[in-house]
Write a protein that holds these residues in place. Structure first.
Motif, mmCIF file in Angstrom:
data_model
loop_
_atom_site.group_PDB
_atom_site.id
_atom_site.type_symbol
_atom_site.label_atom_id
_atom_site.label_comp_id
_atom_site.label_asym_id
_atom_site.label_seq_id
_atom_site.Cartn_x
_atom_site.Cartn_y
_atom_site.Cartn_z
ATOM 1 N N TYR A 32 51.153 81.827 40.561
ATOM 2 C CA TYR A 32 50.596 81.807 39.486
ATOM 3 C C TYR A 32 50.249 80.583 38.757
ATOM 4 C CZ TYR A 32 53.554 85.947 39.090
ATOM 5 O OH TYR A 32 54.230 87.242 39.446
ATOM 6 N N GLN A 33 49.343 80.531 37.967
ATOM 7 C CA GLN A 33 48.759 79.387 37.122
ATOM 8 C C GLN A 33 49.849 78.693 36.173
ATOM 9 O OE1 GLN A 33 45.105 79.586 34.961
ATOM 10 N NE2 GLN A 33 44.017 80.863 36.683
ATOM 11 N N MET A 34 49.839 77.582 36.153
ATOM 12 C CA MET A 34 50.844 76.773 35.321
ATOM 13 C C MET A 34 49.961 75.813 34.372
ATOM 14 S SD MET A 34 54.151 75.988 37.549
ATOM 15 C CE MET A 34 55.120 75.921 36.030
ATOM 16 N N GLY A 35 50.568 75.507 33.051
ATOM 17 C CA GLY A 35 49.811 74.739 32.228
ATOM 18 C C GLY A 35 50.731 73.872 31.461
ATOM 19 N N TRP A 36 50.148 73.074 30.773
ATOM 20 C CA TRP A 36 50.975 72.056 29.874
ATOM 21 C C TRP A 36 50.406 72.117 28.444
ATOM 22 C CZ3 TRP A 36 55.371 69.517 30.238
ATOM 23 C CH2 TRP A 36 55.768 69.068 31.714
ATOM 24 N N PHE A 37 51.038 72.207 27.290
ATOM 25 C CA PHE A 37 50.563 72.455 26.122
ATOM 26 C C PHE A 37 51.347 71.204 25.313
ATOM 27 C CE2 PHE A 37 48.103 76.502 25.546
ATOM 28 C CZ PHE A 37 48.367 76.992 26.777
ATOM 29 N N ARG A 38 50.888 71.088 23.870
ATOM 30 C CA ARG A 38 51.552 69.993 22.911
ATOM 31 C C ARG A 38 51.484 70.742 21.765
ATOM 32 N NH1 ARG A 38 48.013 64.618 23.849
ATOM 33 N NH2 ARG A 38 45.874 65.427 22.700
ATOM 34 N N GLN A 39 52.269 70.301 20.949
ATOM 35 C CA GLN A 39 52.349 70.737 19.781
ATOM 36 C C GLN A 39 53.002 69.570 18.737
ATOM 37 O OE1 GLN A 39 54.521 74.247 18.996
ATOM 38 N NE2 GLN A 39 53.259 74.795 16.815
ATOM 39 N N THR A 40 52.404 69.174 17.449
ATOM 40 C CA THR A 40 53.056 68.429 16.587
ATOM 41 C C THR A 40 53.408 69.193 15.162
ATOM 42 O OG1 THR A 40 50.617 67.987 15.753
ATOM 43 C CG2 THR A 40 51.587 66.313 17.369
ATOM 44 N N PRO A 41 54.147 68.662 14.364
ATOM 45 C CA PRO A 41 54.666 69.619 13.175
ATOM 46 C C PRO A 41 53.620 69.913 12.419
ATOM 47 C CG PRO A 41 55.973 67.697 13.545
ATOM 48 C CD PRO A 41 55.049 67.437 14.636
ATOM 49 N N GLY A 42 53.459 71.203 11.954
ATOM 50 C CA GLY A 42 52.375 71.514 11.185
ATOM 51 C C GLY A 42 51.089 72.107 11.775
ATOM 52 N N LYS A 43 50.843 71.766 13.250
ATOM 53 C CA LYS A 43 49.845 72.142 13.883
ATOM 54 C C LYS A 43 50.070 73.359 14.854
ATOM 55 C CE LYS A 43 47.502 67.762 13.210
ATOM 56 N NZ LYS A 43 46.614 66.821 13.871
ATOM 57 N N GLU A 44 49.120 73.873 15.308
ATOM 58 C CA GLU A 44 49.076 75.037 16.436
ATOM 59 C C GLU A 44 49.261 74.098 17.698
ATOM 60 O OE1 GLU A 44 46.187 78.347 14.493
ATOM 61 O OE2 GLU A 44 45.868 77.409 16.154
ATOM 62 N N ARG A 45 49.853 75.127 18.502
ATOM 63 C CA ARG A 45 50.082 74.347 20.004
ATOM 64 C C ARG A 45 48.496 74.296 20.461
ATOM 65 N NH1 ARG A 45 54.451 77.660 23.388
ATOM 66 N NH2 ARG A 45 55.906 76.513 21.786
ATOM 67 N N GLU A 46 48.525 73.154 21.404
ATOM 68 C CA GLU A 46 47.289 72.706 21.956
ATOM 69 C C GLU A 46 47.304 72.650 23.260
ATOM 70 O OE1 GLU A 46 44.378 68.740 21.685
ATOM 71 O OE2 GLU A 46 46.432 68.739 21.074
ATOM 72 N N PHE A 47 46.313 73.194 23.850
ATOM 73 C CA PHE A 47 46.268 73.208 25.555
ATOM 74 C C PHE A 47 45.751 71.662 25.888
ATOM 75 C CE2 PHE A 47 45.393 74.587 29.601
ATOM 76 C CZ PHE A 47 44.327 73.894 30.190
ATOM 77 N N VAL A 48 46.671 71.243 27.087
ATOM 78 C CA VAL A 48 46.239 69.997 27.527
ATOM 79 C C VAL A 48 45.734 70.017 28.813
ATOM 80 C CG1 VAL A 48 47.566 67.884 28.284
ATOM 81 C CG2 VAL A 48 48.291 68.953 26.264
ATOM 82 N N ALA A 49 46.189 70.976 29.782
ATOM 83 C CA ALA A 49 45.818 70.856 31.258
ATOM 84 C C ALA A 49 46.562 72.165 31.873
ATOM 85 C CB ALA A 49 46.225 69.799 32.112
ATOM 86 N N GLY A 50 45.744 72.742 32.812
ATOM 87 C CA GLY A 50 46.109 73.695 33.621
ATOM 88 C C GLY A 50 45.745 73.563 35.128
ATOM 89 N N ILE A 107 40.804 78.723 34.695
ATOM 90 C CA ILE A 107 42.041 78.246 34.376
ATOM 91 C C ILE A 107 42.515 78.636 32.949
ATOM 92 C CG2 ILE A 107 43.714 76.444 33.957
ATOM 93 C CD1 ILE A 107 43.043 76.800 36.797
ATOM 94 N N MET A 108 43.422 79.430 32.734
ATOM 95 C CA MET A 108 43.901 79.638 31.318
ATOM 96 C C MET A 108 44.194 78.735 30.513
ATOM 97 S SD MET A 108 43.806 82.977 31.945
ATOM 98 C CE MET A 108 43.703 83.953 33.452
ATOM 99 N N SER A 109 43.694 78.659 29.255
ATOM 100 C CA SER A 109 43.765 77.699 28.107
ATOM 101 C C SER A 109 44.158 78.020 26.717
ATOM 102 C CB SER A 109 42.483 76.984 28.011
ATOM 103 O OG SER A 109 41.345 78.052 27.590
#
Length: 127
Positions: A32-50, A107-109
């Protein structure tokens, strides 16, 4: 079922580096593909890398291209995120995820394309 546990987060100064790890258990993730996301308070989760299942294809968000590198070790069932030249705007909770796709490209983003998620690890960059 896949269980993901992130580690390696912490506090670092502007310009510093960190390496995040995400260990998987349960079902094998080598297909399977794998990815990293990040999130800060009050914001949507953001794609970083896959990364593709074999690790031969990668895709980074524009905001981190040239600074972050995703990699994986399927024997260890672990995915990594090497983060260099960190900036204060990189401060966030970073989560890894698994997308049940065996395709090398694209790559899924998008968050909705991922099926399993870790709890996240905090990264704080101080200026």
């Amino acid at each position: 079922q896949v269980l993901l546990v992130e580690s390696g987060g912490g506090m670092v100064q502007d310009g510093g580096s960190l390496r995040l790890s995400c260990a998987a258990s349960g079902r094998t993730i080598s297909s399977y593909q794998m990815g990293w996301f990040r999130q800060t308070p009050g914001k949507e989760r953001e794609f970083v890398a896959g990364i593709s299942s074999a690790g031969n294809t990668r895709y980074n968000a524009d905001s981190v291209r040239g600074r972050f590198t995703i990699s994986r070790d399927n024997v260890k069932k672990t995915v990594y995120l090497q983060m260099n030249s960190l900036k204060s705007e990189d401060t966030a909770v970073y989560s890894c995820a698994v997308a049940e796709s065996d395709r090398s490209w694209p790559i899924m983003s998008k968050e909705i394309q991922y099926d399993y998620w870790g709890q996240g690890t905090q990264v704080t960059v101080s200026s």
